[in-house]
Write a protein that holds these residues in place. Structure first.
Motif, short mmCIF file in Angstrom:
data_model
loop_
_atom_site.label_atom_id
_atom_site.label_comp_id
_atom_site.label_asym_id
_atom_site.label_seq_id
_atom_site.Cartn_x
_atom_site.Cartn_y
_atom_site.Cartn_z
N GLY A 101 0.80 -1.22 0.00
CA GLY A 101 0.00 0.00 0.00
C GLY A 101 0.83 1.27 0.00
N LEU A 102 2.14 1.13 -0.02
CA LEU A 102 3.03 2.29 -0.07
C LEU A 102 3.25 2.64 -1.53
N ASP A 103 2.28 3.38 -2.07
CA ASP A 103 2.27 3.64 -3.50
C ASP A 103 2.48 5.10 -3.86
N THR A 104 2.94 5.86 -2.88
CA THR A 104 3.31 7.26 -3.16
C THR A 104 4.63 7.54 -2.43
N ASP A 105 5.33 8.56 -2.88
CA ASP A 105 6.57 8.95 -2.22
C ASP A 105 6.31 9.33 -0.76
N SER A 106 5.20 10.01 -0.50
CA SER A 106 4.88 10.42 0.87
C SER A 106 4.69 9.21 1.78
N LYS A 107 3.95 8.23 1.33
CA LYS A 107 3.71 7.02 2.14
C LYS A 107 5.01 6.27 2.38
N ARG A 108 5.82 6.13 1.34
CA ARG A 108 7.09 5.43 1.49
C ARG A 108 8.02 6.19 2.44
N PHE A 109 7.99 7.53 2.37
CA PHE A 109 8.82 8.34 3.26
C PHE A 109 8.35 8.20 4.71
N LEU A 110 7.06 8.29 4.93
CA LEU A 110 6.54 8.16 6.30
C LEU A 110 6.86 6.81 6.90
N ARG A 111 6.90 5.77 6.07
CA ARG A 111 7.22 4.42 6.54
C ARG A 111 8.62 4.38 7.17
N LEU A 112 9.52 5.21 6.70
CA LEU A 112 10.87 5.23 7.24
C LEU A 112 10.89 5.54 8.74
N PHE A 113 9.93 6.32 9.20
CA PHE A 113 9.89 6.72 10.60
C PHE A 113 9.34 5.63 11.52
N PHE A 114 8.79 4.57 10.95
CA PHE A 114 8.27 3.48 11.78
C PHE A 114 9.39 2.56 12.25
N GLN A 115 10.48 2.48 11.50
CA GLN A 115 11.56 1.56 11.86
C GLN A 115 12.18 1.89 13.23
N PRO A 116 12.45 3.15 13.55
CA PRO A 116 12.95 3.44 14.90
C PRO A 116 11.95 3.04 16.00
N VAL A 117 10.67 3.11 15.68
CA VAL A 117 9.65 2.68 16.65
C VAL A 117 9.80 1.18 16.93
#
Length: 134
Positions: A101-117
């Motif tokens: 479902g990460l089909d936009t640059d914004s969604k893919r970018f926001l996903r990066l912030f979940f890894q530290p979580v």
């Protein structure tokens, strides 16, 4: 809910999530996971997905079933795993690969912030004192 019970629940939920994701690597979202494998990884993308799936299942099982006296090391290993696979998230973002479902640059970018979580979750739920980790 007591803090100790909350940590135990968080550890079990994280472990179950890893087991589920690992099963997904081997079955129903195998193709999607290939989108995250960076091109520089020396293995075939499918082999990388399978091996990381097996690793996720093992880590998830360890989080769920490891006795309390060993859970801190399991938490460190799980956190290290989340750090090790982070380049896959970066690769998906940089190469604009659609998956999960990460089909936009914004969604893919926001996903990066979940890894530290996930790193924090793995450490905190296994009793690692984050103030002492340097």
């Amino acid at each position: 809910m007591k803090e100790e019970n909350l940590k135990k629940l968080a550890k079990i939920v994280l472990g179950a999530g890893l087991i589920f994701a690992g099963i997904g690597h081997l079955t129903f979202v195998r193709e999607e996971f290939k989108a995250q494998v960076p091109d520089w990884v020396p293995l075939k993308k499918d082999d990388t997905v399978v091996l990381s799936g097996v690793g996720e299942i093992a880590l998830g099982a360890a989080l769920v079933f490891t006795p309390k006296k060993h859970e801190r090391i399991v938490g460190i290993v799980a956190a290290s795993f989340f750090v090790a696979v982070f380049p896959g998230n970066i690769s998906q973002f940089i190469n604009r690969r659609n998956a999960f479902g990460l089909d936009t640059d914004s969604k893919r970018f926001l996903r990066l912030f979940f890894q530290p979580v996930l790193v924090y979750w793995a450490l905190k739920s296994t009793g690692n004192d984050l103030k002492k980790i340097k």
